[in-house]
Design an enzyme around this catalytic site. Structure first.
Site, PDB file in Angstrom:
ATOM      1  N   GLU A 151       0.809  -1.232   0.000  1.00  0.00           N
ATOM      2  CA  GLU A 151       0.000   0.000   0.000  1.00  0.00           C
ATOM      3  C   GLU A 151       0.836   1.273   0.000  1.00  0.00           C
ATOM      4  O   GLU A 151       0.464   2.273  -0.616  1.00  0.00           O
ATOM      5  CB  GLU A 151      -1.051  -0.002   1.117  1.00  0.00           C
ATOM      6  CG  GLU A 151      -0.631   0.426   2.473  1.00  0.00           C
ATOM      7  CD  GLU A 151      -1.800   0.564   3.448  1.00  0.00           C
ATOM      8  OE1 GLU A 151      -2.511   1.571   3.401  1.00  0.00           O
ATOM      9  OE2 GLU A 151      -1.986  -0.341   4.297  1.00  0.00           O
ATOM     10  N   SER A 176      -8.095   5.893   7.442  1.00  0.00           N
ATOM     11  CA  SER A 176      -8.675   5.551   8.747  1.00  0.00           C
ATOM     12  C   SER A 176      -7.652   5.900   9.820  1.00  0.00           C
ATOM     13  O   SER A 176      -7.939   6.563  10.803  1.00  0.00           O
ATOM     14  CB  SER A 176      -8.994   4.056   8.822  1.00  0.00           C
ATOM     15  OG  SER A 176      -9.598   3.608   7.656  1.00  0.00           O
ATOM     16  N   SER A 195      -0.455   7.289   8.074  1.00  0.00           N
ATOM     17  CA  SER A 195       0.902   6.801   7.799  1.00  0.00           C
ATOM     18  C   SER A 195       1.752   7.960   7.330  1.00  0.00           C
ATOM     19  O   SER A 195       1.291   8.801   6.549  1.00  0.00           O
ATOM     20  CB  SER A 195       0.885   5.743   6.690  1.00  0.00           C
ATOM     21  OG  SER A 195       0.424   4.520   7.196  1.00  0.00           O
ATOM     22  N   ARG A 220       8.641   4.260   5.523  1.00  0.00           N
ATOM     23  CA  ARG A 220       7.539   4.653   6.415  1.00  0.00           C
ATOM     24  C   ARG A 220       8.161   5.011   7.755  1.00  0.00           C
ATOM     25  O   ARG A 220       8.695   4.137   8.440  1.00  0.00           O
ATOM     26  CB  ARG A 220       6.516   3.522   6.572  1.00  0.00           C
ATOM     27  CG  ARG A 220       5.273   3.917   7.375  1.00  0.00           C
ATOM     28  CD  ARG A 220       4.306   2.753   7.530  1.00  0.00           C
ATOM     29  NE  ARG A 220       3.052   3.149   8.147  1.00  0.00           N
ATOM     30  CZ  ARG A 220       2.841   3.266   9.465  1.00  0.00           C
ATOM     31  NH1 ARG A 220       3.824   3.024  10.311  1.00  0.00           N
ATOM     32  NH2 ARG A 220       1.649   3.623   9.928  1.00  0.00           N
TER      33      ARG A 220
HETATM   34  N1  LIG Z   1     -18.003   8.850   2.087  1.00  0.00           N
HETATM   35  C1  LIG Z   1     -17.190   8.626   3.128  1.00  0.00           C
HETATM   36  N2  LIG Z   1     -17.532   7.708   4.061  1.00  0.00           N
HETATM   37  C2  LIG Z   1     -16.743   7.461   5.111  1.00  0.00           C
HETATM   38  N3  LIG Z   1     -15.563   8.102   5.321  1.00  0.00           N
HETATM   39  C3  LIG Z   1     -15.161   9.019   4.430  1.00  0.00           C
HETATM   40  C4  LIG Z   1     -15.961   9.315   3.282  1.00  0.00           C
HETATM   41  N4  LIG Z   1     -15.307  10.251   2.560  1.00  0.00           N
HETATM   42  C5  LIG Z   1     -14.180  10.546   3.204  1.00  0.00           C
HETATM   43  N5  LIG Z   1     -14.073   9.815   4.348  1.00  0.00           N
HETATM   44  C6  LIG Z   1     -12.944   9.942   5.290  1.00  0.00           C
HETATM   45  O1  LIG Z   1     -11.865   9.259   4.703  1.00  0.00           O
HETATM   46  C7  LIG Z   1     -11.329   8.297   5.616  1.00  0.00           C
HETATM   47  C8  LIG Z   1     -10.821   7.102   4.843  1.00  0.00           C
HETATM   48  O2  LIG Z   1      -9.792   7.541   4.006  1.00  0.00           O
HETATM   49  P1  LIG Z   1      -9.023   6.580   3.012  1.00  0.00           P
HETATM   50  O3  LIG Z   1      -9.952   6.023   2.019  1.00  0.00           O
HETATM   51  O4  LIG Z   1      -7.859   7.351   2.500  1.00  0.00           O
HETATM   52  O5  LIG Z   1      -8.505   5.500   4.022  1.00  0.00           O
HETATM   53  P2  LIG Z   1      -8.677   3.911   4.083  1.00  0.00           P
HETATM   54  O6  LIG Z   1      -7.903   3.355   2.942  1.00  0.00           O
HETATM   55  O7  LIG Z   1     -10.097   3.542   4.182  1.00  0.00           O
HETATM   56  O8  LIG Z   1      -7.953   3.624   5.469  1.00  0.00           O
HETATM   57  P3  LIG Z   1      -6.555   2.911   5.776  1.00  0.00           P
HETATM   58  O9  LIG Z   1      -5.591   3.359   4.704  1.00  0.00           O
HETATM   59  O10 LIG Z   1      -6.165   3.406   7.113  1.00  0.00           O
HETATM   60  O11 LIG Z   1      -6.842   1.452   5.691  1.00  0.00           O
HETATM   61  C9  LIG Z   1     -12.456   8.000   6.560  1.00  0.00           C
HETATM   62  O12 LIG Z   1     -11.988   7.534   7.814  1.00  0.00           O
HETATM   63  C10 LIG Z   1     -13.166   9.342   6.663  1.00  0.00           C
HETATM   64  O13 LIG Z   1     -12.544  10.183   7.599  1.00  0.00           O
HETATM   65  C1  LIG Z   2      -2.675   0.285   9.270  1.00  0.00           C
HETATM   66  C2  LIG Z   2      -2.641   1.272   8.109  1.00  0.00           C
HETATM   67  C3  LIG Z   2      -1.264   1.280   7.484  1.00  0.00           C
HETATM   68  C4  LIG Z   2      -3.660   0.761   7.066  1.00  0.00           C
HETATM   69  O1  LIG Z   2      -3.725   1.630   5.985  1.00  0.00           O
HETATM   70  C5  LIG Z   2      -3.057   2.707   8.549  1.00  0.00           C
HETATM   71  O2  LIG Z   2      -4.342   2.697   9.053  1.00  0.00           O
HETATM   72  C6  LIG Z   2      -2.110   3.312   9.578  1.00  0.00           C
HETATM   73  O3  LIG Z   2      -1.043   3.732   9.230  1.00  0.00           O
HETATM   74  N1  LIG Z   2      -2.514   3.379  10.880  1.00  0.00           N
HETATM   75  C7  LIG Z   2      -1.699   3.961  11.937  1.00  0.00           C
HETATM   76  C8  LIG Z   2      -0.772   2.910  12.534  1.00  0.00           C
HETATM   77  C9  LIG Z   2       0.306   3.550  13.384  1.00  0.00           C
HETATM   78  O4  LIG Z   2       0.012   3.953  14.496  1.00  0.00           O
HETATM   79  O5  LIG Z   2       1.436   3.673  12.900  1.00  0.00           O
END
Ligand SMILES: Nc1ncnc2c1ncn2[C@@H]1O[C@H](COP(=O)(O)OP(=O)(O)OP(=O)(O)O)[C@@H](O)[C@H]1O
Ligand SMILES: CC(C)(CO)[C@@H](O)C(=O)NCCC(=O)O
Length: 503
Positions: free
Chosen positions: A226, A315, A318, A330
């Site tokens: 990722e 969510s 990073s 990272r």
């Molecule tokens: N339509 C939506 N529904 C829910 N969250 C949204 C929406 N649009 C934007 N967001 C925001 O974007 C965030 C998710 O962002 P992104 O898609 O970049 O991360 P992710 O890939 O889901 O998470 P991670 O990389 O941590 O696994 C949500 O936590 C919220 O704050």
């Molecule tokens: C676990 C991932 C990499 C998934 O995208 C992301 O949600 C993240 O970077 N969380 C924070 C983890 C940390 O505390 O470093």
């Protein structure tokens, strides 16, 4: 040429691996699907679409019926190379490519990016047989109907971009990861998956849903790291999409003092430590200096600007230090991210729609929720340049009231949550930029989608804390960089090839 041959060999190896891994069982399984099953599936697709997304558009049902009538069965066709997916903790993002003539007919094919050239020549160059064209047509028809699926699945039409370098249009689509079951149900009840054998996929979901994709649709996940995908997508955007990258500056105000408010900057005392200065700058944030002027940054300059910090706010958060094309590490992270905002917002305000919650926050006053220095001191803490309206404790004011809800609106709570999460991320980002001596900080991820409150605060905070030495930068395609990276890498690279890129 040598590099090209090497890539072709790797690609052949990857294909062979794919064939062996996906196994004849799944191929035989799909080949045996009858015409009757296809028709059943078509009806079911329309029904599922209606039940999942709460719409029963006759038009959509008819397009689905029409698209399924191609009935390719399980053929040798594989159009997976036009796709790239990023399945995160909150959102699943899909990028897909549509080969077409450039708008205005002006053909420009050359790219300085060897990865883009390889993608074009190898994985996208193969799509010219009649079967492949039919399969693509069926896929595009299917995707075209997805705009009508309401807010759960959204095509970001405004982000569609014609890439001269790739020779076609890139489209962007997202849905909530929690709806993955229904999404797979919908796809598997159509026939489009029959012509997708392997799919470039990144994010945690590339691992979590691997079996699910394989078993339900016979689609193999080509798992891409990722962070590597993110960096690749980011560099593609900077290099290829004009106007992609931007900053926020204060509106220029004539005849004012240095801080844009008609006042002179307070002088730092001799014994000011770095911490004091930082705190003073933080207190300035309370003055609501308006960093709302959007300005684009030159891509030539950005492409030469290393090292840079990338702060991906999904969510969780990073933080990467990028030292050059595909060279990164990272260096940090934080669990206080976009998921924290949205999770707490749902809990505390009962919000059900993410975009609406941001619009509400725009109307909110966080001071009705947050405890300020003035609430504690009765005035500023002047010894350390903390003005009376400096944020002392997020949500702290609620501690002092008999009924914490009294006089507090959902708008105020949403705003205070956004400010709390944003400022925390800003501080972690700034400290990492200091630590790794990076002047530019790229803030990306879907937390910044539709969210100028956070972007403008980050722009101001980074400029202020660094005394103008650092700059916060943002992307139009902020949430799709990982999916773009997976799309760019898939089809010519070993599925696990991403590890080659990490420093
Ligand atoms: N339509 C939506 N529904 C829910 N969250 C949204 C929406 N649009 C934007 N967001 C925001 O974007 C965030 C998710 O962002 P992104 O898609 O970049 O991360 P992710 O890939 O889901 O998470 P991670 O990389 O941590 O696994 C949500 O936590 C919220 O704050
Ligand atoms: C676990 C991932 C990499 C998934 O995208 C992301 O949600 C993240 O970077 N969380 C924070 C983890 C940390 O505390 O470093």
């Amino acid at each position: 040429m040598g590099a090209l041959l090497y890539v072709v060999r790797r690609r052949r190896r990857a294909r062979e691996k794919a064939r062996l891994a996906s196994g004849e069982a799944s191929a035989a399984n799909k080949a045996s699907r009858s015409q009757a099953a296809t028709q059943r599936a078509t009806a079911s697709a329309a029904k599922t679409a209606a039940s999942v997304y709460g719409s029963s558009s006759g038009q959509r049902a008819s397009v689905l019926r029409q698209s399924s009538s191609f009935n390719l069965g399980k053929s040798n066709v594989d159009i997976g190379g036009v796709l790239g997916m990023d399945i995160g903790g909150t959102l699943a993002k899909l990028v897909y490519f549509e080969k077409k003539e450039p708008p205005g007919g002006m053909v420009r094919t050359c790219s300085r990016d060897p990865l883009v050239t390889m993608k074009r020549n190898l994985s996208l160059g193969d799509l010219n047989t009649r079967e492949q064209k039919e399969a693509l047509m069926q896929f595009y028809t299917f995707m075209d109907t997805q705009e009508q699926f309401g807010k759960a699945g959204v095509r970001d039409e405004h982000l569609a971009y014609y890439s001269h370098e790739l020779g076609g249009q890139l489209h962007f689509f997202r849905f909530e990861t929690r709806l993955m079951d229904q999404a797979i149900e919908l796809i598997s009840s159509s026939t489009i998956h029959n012509s997708i054998k392997a799919l470039g996929c990144t994010g945690g979901g590339a691992y979590k849903f691997e079996d699910f994709f394989q078993k339900r649709m016979g689609i193999r996940m080509l798992q891409m790291d990722e962070m590597a995908s993110l960096v690749r997508g980011l560099q593609f955007c900077i290099a290829n999409i004009p106007g992609e990258c931007y900053a926020f500056e204060p509106e220029p105000v004539k005849g004012t003092g240095a801080n844009g408010k008609g006042e002179e900057e307070p002088m730092a005392s001799e014994q000011d430590t770095f911490r004091n200065m930082r705190m003073r700058h933080m207190s300035e944030l309370r003055e609501k200096v308006d960093y709302s002027h959007k300005v684009h940054r030159s891509r030539t300059e950005l492409l030469q600007s290393y090292p840079a910090l990338v702060v991906s706010i999904g969510s969780g958060v990073s933080i990467l230090k990028v030292d050059g094309p595909a060279k990164f590490e990272r260096v940090s992270g934080s669990s206080i991210g976009g998921g924290t905002y949205w999770g707490l917002c749902r809990l505390l305000t009962g919000a059900t729609d993410y975009d609406d919650s941001l619009d509400l926050a725009d109307q909110g006053e966080s001071d009705r929720v947050d405890m300020l220095v003035g609430d504690i001191y009765g005035h500023g803490y002047n010894k350390f340049q903390l003005s009376s309206n400096t944020l002392a404790s997020s949500f702290g004011k609620l501690v002092t009231k008999e009924d914490p809800r009294e006089g507090v609106t959902n708008e105020d709570v949403s705003k205070a949550l956004i400010v709390m999460v944003t400022m925390n991320i800003g501080q972690v980002a700034y400290l990492n930029a200091k630590l790794y001596d990076t002047r530019r900080i790229y803030f990306v991820g879907n937390f910044l989608r539709h969210n100028n409150i956070s972007a403008q605060r980050l722009a101001y905070a980074i400029a202020y804390w660094s005394g103008g030495e650092m700059e916060a930068l943002f992307f139009e395609h902020e949430g799709y960089l990982g999916a773009l990276g997976a799309f760019l890498s898939s089809g010519y690279e070993d599925p696990d090839g991403s590890s080659d890129e990490e420093s």
